[in-house]
Design a protein around this motif. Structure first.
Motif, PDB file in Angstrom:
ATOM      1  N   LEU A  27       0.783  -1.027   0.009  1.00  0.00           N
ATOM      2  CA  LEU A  27      -0.023  -0.022   0.004  1.00  0.00           C
ATOM      3  C   LEU A  27       0.994   1.116   0.037  1.00  0.00           C
ATOM      4  CD1 LEU A  27      -2.805  -1.057   2.383  1.00  0.00           C
ATOM      5  CD2 LEU A  27      -3.030  -0.726  -0.059  1.00  0.00           C
TER       6      LEU A  27
ATOM      7  N   GLN B 263       1.863   2.066  -3.453  1.00  0.00           N
ATOM      8  CA  GLN B 263       0.972   2.008  -4.590  1.00  0.00           C
ATOM      9  C   GLN B 263       1.002   3.042  -5.349  1.00  0.00           C
ATOM     10  OE1 GLN B 263      -2.959   2.370  -2.853  1.00  0.00           O
ATOM     11  NE2 GLN B 263      -3.958   2.020  -4.766  1.00  0.00           N
TER      12      GLN B 263
ATOM     13  N   PRO C 111      -4.598  -1.237  -8.078  1.00  0.00           N
ATOM     14  CA  PRO C 111      -5.640  -1.380  -7.053  1.00  0.00           C
ATOM     15  C   PRO C 111      -6.268  -2.702  -6.952  1.00  0.00           C
ATOM     16  CG  PRO C 111      -6.308   0.245  -8.805  1.00  0.00           C
ATOM     17  CD  PRO C 111      -4.712  -0.080  -9.093  1.00  0.00           C
ATOM     18  N   GLU C 112      -6.774  -3.355  -7.949  1.00  0.00           N
ATOM     19  CA  GLU C 112      -7.317  -4.279  -8.115  1.00  0.00           C
ATOM     20  C   GLU C 112      -6.560  -5.718  -7.458  1.00  0.00           C
ATOM     21  OE1 GLU C 112     -10.454  -5.063  -8.758  1.00  0.00           O
ATOM     22  OE2 GLU C 112     -10.528  -2.715  -9.185  1.00  0.00           O
TER      23      GLU C 112
ATOM     24  N   ARG D  18      -6.365  -4.995  -3.846  1.00  0.00           N
ATOM     25  CA  ARG D  18      -7.708  -5.099  -3.226  1.00  0.00           C
ATOM     26  C   ARG D  18      -7.763  -6.527  -3.045  1.00  0.00           C
ATOM     27  NH1 ARG D  18     -10.979  -2.345  -6.499  1.00  0.00           N
ATOM     28  NH2 ARG D  18     -10.881  -0.567  -5.335  1.00  0.00           N
ATOM     29  N   ALA D  19      -7.172  -7.613  -3.937  1.00  0.00           N
ATOM     30  CA  ALA D  19      -7.310  -9.069  -3.539  1.00  0.00           C
ATOM     31  C   ALA D  19      -6.448  -9.659  -2.652  1.00  0.00           C
ATOM     32  CB  ALA D  19      -7.143  -9.635  -4.924  1.00  0.00           C
TER      33      ALA D  19
ATOM     34  N   VAL E 274      -5.646  -7.674   0.109  1.00  0.00           N
ATOM     35  CA  VAL E 274      -6.365  -7.401   1.319  1.00  0.00           C
ATOM     36  C   VAL E 274      -7.295  -8.125   1.649  1.00  0.00           C
ATOM     37  CG1 VAL E 274      -7.499  -5.388   2.493  1.00  0.00           C
ATOM     38  CG2 VAL E 274      -5.610  -4.977   1.260  1.00  0.00           C
ATOM     39  N   CYS E 275      -8.172  -8.443   0.706  1.00  0.00           N
ATOM     40  CA  CYS E 275      -9.335  -9.406   0.942  1.00  0.00           C
ATOM     41  C   CYS E 275      -8.921 -10.856   1.491  1.00  0.00           C
ATOM     42  CB  CYS E 275     -10.398  -9.383  -0.155  1.00  0.00           C
ATOM     43  SG  CYS E 275     -11.100  -7.820  -0.527  1.00  0.00           S
TER      44      CYS E 275
ATOM     45  N   GLU F 125      -7.803 -10.311   5.030  1.00  0.00           N
ATOM     46  CA  GLU F 125      -8.959 -10.225   6.020  1.00  0.00           C
ATOM     47  C   GLU F 125      -9.553 -11.368   6.076  1.00  0.00           C
ATOM     48  OE1 GLU F 125     -11.134  -7.323   3.881  1.00  0.00           O
ATOM     49  OE2 GLU F 125     -10.466  -5.618   5.141  1.00  0.00           O
TER      50      GLU F 125
END
Length: 143
Positions: free
Chosen positions: A77, A80, A86-87, A90-91, A93-94, A97
């Motif tokens: 991040l 970045q 970003p995609e 995002r993957a 980070v998901c 999580e």
């Protein structure tokens, strides 16, 4: 005077410990019920200790892995601005999580299992001790 009181108390307790140990020696001889129970308790304690060490190792290995993943996400991040994907971030980070949520759920389930086992073990121990105390109360006194 205070030292003398403590020394006298210490002597009294040491004498009481010796008398109690002397009374227990026949019960702890090999082949007696007391020694058999003691051996069983020692084996159970060792087994519980081994399981706890395995659980500790597993727990901290998973926490370490999650910390490394979170650190990697943090670094990604921060970088970045240089490479805007970003995609992909995002993957990642998901995924982290999800892993944290799964870890939390697993630890909660393990905690609930341990609480249930502890309660069950305490009830069993109380029942066993109650039977033992009742048997002792029935036995004639050696005094």
């Amino acid at each position: 005077p205070v030292d003398a009181c403590w020394e006298e108390e210490w002597r009294s307790l040491a004498a009481e410990a010796v008398s109690l140990e002397t009374g227990l020696e026949p019960m702890l001889q090999p082949g007696t019920t007391g020694s058999t129970q003691l051996a069983g308790l020692v084996a159970e304690a060792n087994d519980a200790n081994d399981r706890q060490q395995q659980w500790d190792h597993s727990l901290w290995a998973k926490v370490s892995l999650l910390r490394r993943r979170v650190s990697t996400v943090s670094q990604a991040l921060q970088q970045q601005q240089k490479s805007a994907e970003p995609e992909q971030l995002r993957a990642i980070v998901c995924s982290v999580e999800h892993d944290l949520g799964a870890f939390r759920a697993k630890q909660k389930a393990q905690f609930e299992i341990l609480v249930a086992e502890e309660a069950s073990g305490a009830e069993e121990a109380l029942a066993m001790l109650s039977q033992r105390f009742q048997a002792w109360a029935i036995e004639p006194s050696v005094l």
